[in-house]
Design a protein around this motif. Sequence first.
Motif, PDB file in Angstrom:
ATOM      1  N   TYR A 148       0.829  -1.201   0.000  1.00 20.22           N
ATOM      2  CA  TYR A 148       0.000   0.000   0.000  1.00 20.22           C
ATOM      3  C   TYR A 148       0.868   1.258   0.000  1.00 20.22           C
ATOM      4  O   TYR A 148       0.521   2.265  -0.639  1.00 20.22           O
ATOM      5  N   CYS A 151       2.350   1.733  -3.533  1.00 20.10           N
ATOM      6  CA  CYS A 151       1.259   2.124  -4.438  1.00 20.10           C
ATOM      7  C   CYS A 151       0.918   3.593  -4.261  1.00 20.10           C
ATOM      8  O   CYS A 151       0.695   4.316  -5.245  1.00 20.10           O
ATOM      9  N   ASP A 152       0.876   4.056  -3.013  1.00 20.97           N
ATOM     10  CA  ASP A 152       0.619   5.473  -2.760  1.00 20.97           C
ATOM     11  C   ASP A 152       1.700   6.350  -3.387  1.00 20.97           C
ATOM     12  O   ASP A 152       1.415   7.378  -4.008  1.00 20.97           O
ATOM     13  N   GLN A 161      -5.635  -0.708  -5.672  1.00 18.79           N
ATOM     14  CA  GLN A 161      -4.506  -1.213  -4.896  1.00 18.79           C
ATOM     15  C   GLN A 161      -4.674  -2.659  -4.455  1.00 18.79           C
ATOM     16  O   GLN A 161      -3.683  -3.392  -4.331  1.00 18.79           O
TER      17      GLN A 161
END
Length: 414
Positions: A148, A151-152, A161
Amino acid sequence: MPADGPQPALFSREFASDPYPAYAWLREHAPVHRTTLPSGVEAWLVTRYGDARQALADQRLSKNPTRHASDRTGIPGERGAGLMTHLLNIDPPDHTRLRRLVSKAFTPRRVAEFAPRVQQLTDRLIDGFAGRGEADLIHEFAFPLPIYAICDMLGVPAEDQDEFRDWAGMMLHTSGGRPPGPRGDQGKGPRGGVARSVKKMRAYLVELIHRKRDDLGDDLISGLIRASDHGEHLTEQEAAAMAFILLFAGFETTVNLIGNGVYQLLRHPEAMARLAAEPSLLPSAVEELLRYDGPVELATWRFAAQDLEIGGRRIAEGDPVLVVLAAADRDPERFAEPDLLDLARRDNQHLGYGHGIHYCLGAPLARLEGQTAIGTLLRRAPDLRFAGNPDELRWRGGLIMRGLRTLPVEFTAG
């Protein structure tokens, strides 16, 4: 650690559980050792700290896999998916150009700005299992946190995601040192499963790059697009490959840093108790965990661009060379009492994230995630303990990375 007796077997299940006695033997008796890998590829293993540090910075050792005929020397599926032009596979000047483009995302200032988001993700994941008093820390914590987070940073929309998590999970749990199927990366074995996930990820990244051209943000992919538009000569294929390798390299190393780190703390309860009582030790503790049982066992592939010598052994042009970080970081010639876990160790210039121009670009982010994850976990679950026999835990069978398949734990629910 004893280093006498006959040469121990390499790459067995027993070796995967504890490779350090075998590496001690190699350091003592065959510090630059030619061996046949599980894939069938013959390669040199470099195990002493001095030789390892020199090899990591030696530009006569190329990162370009086309210098070797085998297609079994990289990430499964990257050739077929057209994702070869990334930082782990190229040499200067292209490496210098591409690294400069992405280095801005991992400056200390940018990473510090990202710290609240890492803490938020950490707390959210722990909230998900805190009330049960038990968890598998790999699947429920160490794995999703860096997925996560990266991905951010890349700019993957929140609604996509979980799909990224599924692809990354396939890559994490089926990659390894096993031979590929009868058609190489396209086989039906574990590497074939990774290859399919890589292709899906590439298709998504190319589509995301197209979408972001019309809606640029403050994320890393938007930064790559801006650089390309300002004449930095970044092709769409290079942008997709860069995003891919940042995801691939940026999550598995952190999964293993957190997983291996918590595992070793649980195996050393006095050290864990000290860290829980002295959270100011977290920075040096993470460095020691990286040295003692780090996430990257062997540095990524290198190939001799010419005949050369390492540690007195002649390496022929084209030969693959694998620097064994796990062996170098337990070298008694460099580290006092190397088999002792000392969370306050000084002069800890380990090679856990490499050395030289290929030093891990995402190391500052990984350190932040490791410190946040381990520190928060010890604070919220102070009586953390193994659920079951730790000697029965299984390690993934990969060649480059070192990490647990699962890490079941118990603690007082709260």
